[in-house]
Each structure stands twice: as C-alpha cells, then as structure tokens.
Write a protein that holds these residues in place. Structure first.
Motif, mmCIF file in Angstrom:
data_model
loop_
_atom_site.group_PDB
_atom_site.id
_atom_site.type_symbol
_atom_site.label_atom_id
_atom_site.label_comp_id
_atom_site.label_asym_id
_atom_site.label_seq_id
_atom_site.Cartn_x
_atom_site.Cartn_y
_atom_site.Cartn_z
ATOM 1 N N UNK A 154 -32.399 -3.913 4.985
ATOM 2 C CA UNK A 154 -31.625 -5.031 4.443
ATOM 3 C C UNK A 154 -32.483 -6.163 3.892
ATOM 4 N N UNK A 155 -32.048 -6.674 2.747
ATOM 5 C CA UNK A 155 -32.571 -7.932 2.221
ATOM 6 C C UNK A 155 -31.641 -9.036 2.702
ATOM 7 N N UNK A 156 -32.174 -9.948 3.499
ATOM 8 C CA UNK A 156 -31.370 -10.990 4.126
ATOM 9 C C UNK A 156 -31.644 -12.346 3.496
ATOM 10 N N UNK A 157 -30.804 -13.310 3.826
ATOM 11 C CA UNK A 157 -31.022 -14.691 3.397
ATOM 12 C C UNK A 157 -30.688 -15.625 4.547
ATOM 13 N N UNK A 158 -31.352 -16.751 4.563
ATOM 14 C CA UNK A 158 -31.087 -17.776 5.564
ATOM 15 C C UNK A 158 -31.481 -19.125 4.984
ATOM 16 N N UNK A 159 -31.462 -20.146 5.820
ATOM 17 C CA UNK A 159 -31.827 -21.469 5.341
ATOM 18 C C UNK A 159 -32.110 -22.409 6.486
ATOM 19 N N UNK A 168 -29.345 -22.696 -0.984
ATOM 20 C CA UNK A 168 -27.924 -22.923 -1.260
ATOM 21 C C UNK A 168 -27.119 -21.899 -0.486
ATOM 22 N N UNK A 169 -26.463 -22.345 0.577
ATOM 23 C CA UNK A 169 -25.657 -21.431 1.397
ATOM 24 C C UNK A 169 -24.539 -20.822 0.569
ATOM 25 N N UNK A 170 -23.899 -21.625 -0.271
ATOM 26 C CA UNK A 170 -22.784 -21.127 -1.082
ATOM 27 C C UNK A 170 -23.233 -20.014 -2.015
ATOM 28 N N UNK A 196 -27.447 -15.651 7.393
ATOM 29 C CA UNK A 196 -27.104 -16.445 8.569
ATOM 30 C C UNK A 196 -27.732 -17.828 8.440
ATOM 31 N N UNK A 197 -27.081 -18.805 9.000
ATOM 32 C CA UNK A 197 -27.621 -20.161 9.001
ATOM 33 C C UNK A 197 -26.822 -21.010 9.983
ATOM 34 N N UNK A 198 -27.494 -21.826 10.785
ATOM 35 C CA UNK A 198 -26.806 -22.729 11.711
ATOM 36 C C UNK A 198 -26.516 -24.084 11.068
ATOM 37 N N UNK A 248 -15.718 -21.593 0.215
ATOM 38 C CA UNK A 248 -15.478 -20.704 -0.921
ATOM 39 C C UNK A 248 -16.241 -19.388 -0.756
ATOM 40 N N UNK A 249 -17.467 -19.472 -0.262
ATOM 41 C CA UNK A 249 -18.285 -18.285 -0.107
ATOM 42 C C UNK A 249 -17.783 -17.333 0.948
ATOM 43 N N UNK A 250 -17.225 -17.869 2.023
ATOM 44 C CA UNK A 250 -16.679 -17.013 3.078
ATOM 45 C C UNK A 250 -15.583 -16.121 2.527
ATOM 46 N N UNK A 251 -14.657 -16.695 1.757
ATOM 47 C CA UNK A 251 -13.573 -15.882 1.196
ATOM 48 C C UNK A 251 -14.123 -14.849 0.210
ATOM 49 N N UNK A 252 -15.116 -15.213 -0.573
ATOM 50 C CA UNK A 252 -15.741 -14.255 -1.480
ATOM 51 C C UNK A 252 -16.261 -13.045 -0.709
ATOM 52 N N UNK A 253 -16.987 -13.300 0.372
ATOM 53 C CA UNK A 253 -17.550 -12.207 1.168
ATOM 54 C C UNK A 253 -16.441 -11.352 1.759
ATOM 55 N N UNK A 254 -15.432 -11.997 2.328
ATOM 56 C CA UNK A 254 -14.339 -11.245 2.946
ATOM 57 C C UNK A 254 -13.603 -10.388 1.924
ATOM 58 N N UNK A 255 -13.330 -10.956 0.762
ATOM 59 C CA UNK A 255 -12.599 -10.217 -0.269
ATOM 60 C C UNK A 255 -13.458 -9.137 -0.931
ATOM 61 N N UNK A 256 -14.784 -9.244 -0.770
ATOM 62 C CA UNK A 256 -15.681 -8.214 -1.303
ATOM 63 C C UNK A 256 -15.959 -7.127 -0.275
ATOM 64 N N UNK A 257 -15.284 -7.198 0.876
ATOM 65 C CA UNK A 257 -15.418 -6.165 1.892
ATOM 66 C C UNK A 257 -16.400 -6.467 2.996
#
Length: 279
Positions: free
Chosen positions: A170-175, A204-206, A221-223, A232-241
């Motif tokens: 996996x290629x991951x992202x954080x901040x 940019x978390x979004x 992941x990010x705290x 907005x990003x959460x719904x994008x992820x959920x709707x993308x599966x």
C-alpha cells in the motif's frame, strides 16, 4: 438510507450548487497564488490564514446563501481557532436540518509556499448525515464529487478505491496537523513506515481523501483533524467503496477527529497499528 438522499431542495440541486461554487472559489484562489498580502498565525506558526482564505470563504458562503438562504454554514475561517473552538462551533450547529461544512483552502501552508497541493472542500450534512461532498483542486482542474447513495466521480467518471489487499503493498498518506505534533503521533508514524510500500505527507487531508477515493493511494490516517478538513472527503471515500473510522475502528461521525480511511481491504490491518495508541 434512501430517505436521506438529497437530490433536490426547492428545485435546486445542492450538488450542482456545490460544484459551481467550488469552481468559482477555486479559480479565484488560483489567481491569487503567489500574491497574497496578509499572512497571520492562528494557533501557531504552522496554523496559517491569509486574506485569500477569508475571501474564498466569503465567496462560498455568499453563493450558497443565494440558493439556500435558510441553511446553516460552518466555515473554518468563521470559527474560533483551536480544537475547542471547532468543537463548540459544531455543537452549536449539529442539529441543523441542512449544514454546509466549508474549508475554503485546505492546505493553506502549501498555498502560502506555492506548493501545488491544496483544494476547496465543501460538504453538506442533512439531518446529521453526510449527503454531498465536493473537493476541487484548482491547479489540476480536478473536481471530485459525491452524493450519498450515488457514487463518487471525477470529471464525470465514476471512481473507485484501490485494490491492494495488504499494508505491505500500500501507498499510504498521513499528515501532521498544527495542533498535534505529539511524540505519540511521530512514534506511530515511524512504526508504520516499514510496514507499507511508502507514505506521502502532502499537507491537505481533504485532497488525500479525494486521492484515496480515486484509487491513487491505499489509505490515509491523521489525528486531531477538524470536521471541515474531512467531511467532504469522507463521503467521497465511502461512496467510492472505501471505509472510514476513527483509529479504534468506530464508525465516522462529525465529531471524529482521529481519522483512519482505507480502501477497506487493508483497514483492519491498519487499525492493528493503533491498538495501544490511547494507552
């Protein structure tokens, strides 16, 4: 829940309004790149705001009010800085029937330095649930759009999360948000690095969440994030599966500040990394 899908309000499409608004704000922000005049610190030297952030939020607010004058709007630049201010602002508006959640520039530090990774983020909450989300990257002219129950799209084409099955692939992202540069987060970051293919920390978390929805990264992941960073990003992820929880695996709510988002396949493996995070 089909009854919560918001396709039209008083004959107007909230998704269309969000797309149009994000595009106009994004083009204005793009025109100001490298030419802002006032730079101020909010909670720290890492927590910045310019007159461009404030102007973009005003532009977005005015456009939404033109179409939906009775809707509540929660914008980052209208909230008292710091996590407690964000918490109080959300509590105050939490029970509104329609609540727009705005981050006029997610990635202000990048914008200030001319680093090309920032976006406009606009989310709509209906009766406490995410109903629509739009993230616009003006420099790449990429508009990520989601509507509850209708999928996620980029430039009109449906997008899906990636297919990696293991963290090692996996290629991951954080901040590192301004309010949380804690040893705990840094330690966890260094523990995860050898378990994954690589990690990106682009500021940019979004936009990271939008990239996750588009399959460009496997997880994020990010705290200590705020609701306008991720709604907005959460719904994008959920709707993308994909799947979004807190770091303990609890379902995402508007109050969630510690975010774990993945393609779903690697989610449980990622959560194991945070088993003792709060001890």
């Amino acid at each position: 829940m089909a009854e919560r899908i918001v396709t039209s309000i008083a004959g107007k499409s909230p998704v269309a309004v969000a797309v149009n608004t994000a595009a106009k704000a994004g083009e204005w922000i793009k025109s100001k790149l490298g030419s802002y005049e006032n730079l101020e610190e909010k909670t720290s030297s890492q927590d910045l705001v310019t007159e461009v952030d404030q102007g973009a939020e005003k532009l977005i607010t005015n456009l939404i009010n033109t179409y939906f004058p009775n809707h509540a709007i929660l914008g980052e630049e209208s909230v008292e800085p710091g996590p407690e201010g964000a918490k109080r602002a959300l509590e105050k508006m939490r029970n509104e029937e329609y609540l727009w959640i705005i981050d006029p520039i997610d990635g202000t530090t990048n914008f200030v330095h001319g680093f090309p990774f920032f976006c406009v983020s606009i989310g709509l909450v209906h009766e406490g649930e995410l109903a629509a989300g739009v993230i616009y990257d003006p420099l790449r002219d990429e508009m990520f759009v989601s509507e509850k129950g209708k999928g996620a799209y980029l430039k009109g084409r449906q997008i899906r999360v990636s297919r990696e099955l293991r963290l090692s692939e996996s290629l991951m992202a954080s901040g590192f948000p301004p309010q949380d540069r804690s040893d705990r987060h840094l330690q966890k970051f260094t523990e995860i690095v050898p378990k994954v293919r690589n990690i990106r920390t682009s500021g940019s978390a979004a936009l990271h969440l939008a990239y996750l929805a588009a399959g460009r990264i496997s997880g994020f992941w990010e705290p200590s994030l705020n609701v306008w960073d991720v709604a907005a990003g959460v719904l994008l992820v959920q709707e993308a599966g994909g799947r979004v929880t807190d770091l303990q695996g609890n379902p995402y709510t508007l109050e969630t500040t510690d975010i774990a988002a993945t393609n779903g396949h690697i989610h449980d493996e990622l959560l194991k990394c945070f088993k003792n995070y709060y001890d």
